[in-house]
Scaffold this motif. Sequence first.
Motif, PDB file in Angstrom:
ATOM      1  N   ALA A  44       0.837  -1.196   0.000  1.00 26.09           N
ATOM      2  CA  ALA A  44       0.000   0.000   0.000  1.00 26.09           C
ATOM      3  C   ALA A  44       0.874   1.249   0.000  1.00 26.09           C
ATOM      4  N   GLY A  45       0.508   2.224  -0.819  1.00 19.38           N
ATOM      5  CA  GLY A  45       1.263   3.466  -0.879  1.00 19.38           C
ATOM      6  C   GLY A  45       2.696   3.248  -1.299  1.00 19.38           C
ATOM      7  N   LEU A  46       2.889   2.496  -2.383  1.00 18.83           N
ATOM      8  CA  LEU A  46       4.239   2.167  -2.844  1.00 18.83           C
ATOM      9  C   LEU A  46       5.087   3.420  -3.050  1.00 18.83           C
ATOM     10  N   ILE A 135       1.658  -7.094  -6.815  1.00 18.54           N
ATOM     11  CA  ILE A 135       1.088  -6.062  -7.680  1.00 18.54           C
ATOM     12  C   ILE A 135       1.617  -4.698  -7.265  1.00 18.54           C
ATOM     13  N   PRO A 136       2.191  -3.932  -8.189  1.00 22.85           N
ATOM     14  CA  PRO A 136       2.623  -2.569  -7.861  1.00 22.85           C
ATOM     15  C   PRO A 136       1.400  -1.683  -7.627  1.00 22.85           C
ATOM     16  N   SER A 137       1.251  -1.207  -6.396  1.00 22.00           N
ATOM     17  CA  SER A 137       0.013  -0.500  -6.033  1.00 22.00           C
ATOM     18  C   SER A 137      -0.182   0.788  -6.819  1.00 22.00           C
ATOM     19  N   ASP A 141      -4.768   0.738 -10.658  1.00 14.84           N
ATOM     20  CA  ASP A 141      -5.902   1.262 -11.416  1.00 14.84           C
ATOM     21  C   ASP A 141      -5.754   1.014 -12.921  1.00 14.84           C
ATOM     22  N   GLN A 142      -4.554   0.706 -13.370  1.00 16.35           N
ATOM     23  CA  GLN A 142      -4.309   0.466 -14.794  1.00 16.35           C
ATOM     24  C   GLN A 142      -4.388  -1.019 -15.154  1.00 16.35           C
ATOM     25  N   TYR A 320      11.320  -5.368 -10.920  1.00 21.00           N
ATOM     26  CA  TYR A 320      11.188  -5.957 -12.254  1.00 21.00           C
ATOM     27  C   TYR A 320       9.719  -6.103 -12.641  1.00 21.00           C
ATOM     28  N   VAL A 321       8.903  -6.588 -11.713  1.00 23.32           N
ATOM     29  CA  VAL A 321       7.472  -6.742 -11.996  1.00 23.32           C
ATOM     30  C   VAL A 321       6.869  -5.406 -12.402  1.00 23.32           C
TER      31      VAL A 321
END
Length: 388
Positions: A44-46, A135-137, A141-142, A320-321
């Motif tokens: 959260a909040g990356l 998942i990159p937070s 949304d994308q 990388y992800v």
Amino acid sequence: MRRTRKIISVALLAVAAAACAPSTSGAPSPAATAGALPAPSLDAGLDLDALVAAAKKEGSLLVYDSSGDIEEVAKAFTAKYGIAMEGVKSDTPQTAEKMIREHAADNVTIDAAMYEDGGVLVGQLMPQGVARTWIPSDLTDQIPAENRNPLLALSKATVFAYNGRLSPGGCPVKNVWDLTEPEWAGKLVMQDPLGKPTVLSFFTQLDAHGNQALEQAYQAKYGKALKTEEKSAAYEWIKRISRNRPVLTGSDEDVSAAVGAPNATDKKIGFMSISKFRNNEDKGYKQATCEGMTPFAGFSYPKYVAVAAKSKHPNAAKLYVRFIMTEEGVKHEIGEGGVSGNTTVKPLVTAPGLSDWQGQLFHTDPKGLLGDLRDRQTVSDFWRVNHG
């Protein structure tokens, strides 16, 4: 010219690890009937700057992929972040086997991997805790909900292709049932399905939701309804294809050479990845997609990205992800065509004859990944018996 580092298949699994390997019996493995997947992790909040700093402290990154394009991704990643990334080309079954062994031995070298075999990922590696979704937070949304678990990096395609020099008027095959006729015996060139999980998944997916289209295509060609003693139209088509003496290879590069080489004299149809259309420019090949083929000109398949649960470079793996989920990273994988799992990345399709990604292709249903794993042995045995 791309140089790829291929991985030689490792020795047979030890007894403990073999329990985790894909089932080769007729019955589904416990993993193939697994329930809900482990929930993806999401910071959260990356703080991207903090993630980059932490990844740099770890110093390096190793990512496995079934495509040699991972080497281009590695170069771009290293250039951007100053972190030494190595990208290794390895067939998906070998990657899964190596990750299972490393996880069991607590000696993990692979930090992240790209998987074309979604069935093994969701049916074995993730439920067994070998791999996980992150998942990159800041990009959530994308990424549509259906693309998040497992995390869809991109979709690629395998298509029926022909030599445009030998057939200047267009593809000589107009219907997938044409390839079952005597005139095309020994003239379809494709990778051996028994060594290509994406083709086996295509077969199982056809049986799951492609039968109506195949029946309609049969009616359009022969003017009568299909009658079969097999379980479905898909199995009837698979049987007829396998019995029509297709030429089986070990790589799409071999398929491409057989079909599109400048000195080719015999008309053949290739069933190959659209990535091989790069040979038109690199080698002077004359290849094109069988545009307008009924009911499809090929199939699309998903490629997922996951992090090794015991990675020794977890922050670099996360970085990388995130990189592969942006246009800057995925463009090296998309190459001649593909669709990112990130909806803000514009699809890229440059393969000749493939002008309508959605309309020309048969598409993998991600809800059927477990079914693909469960039914794989059945369709493998069916192909083996009929191909002889």
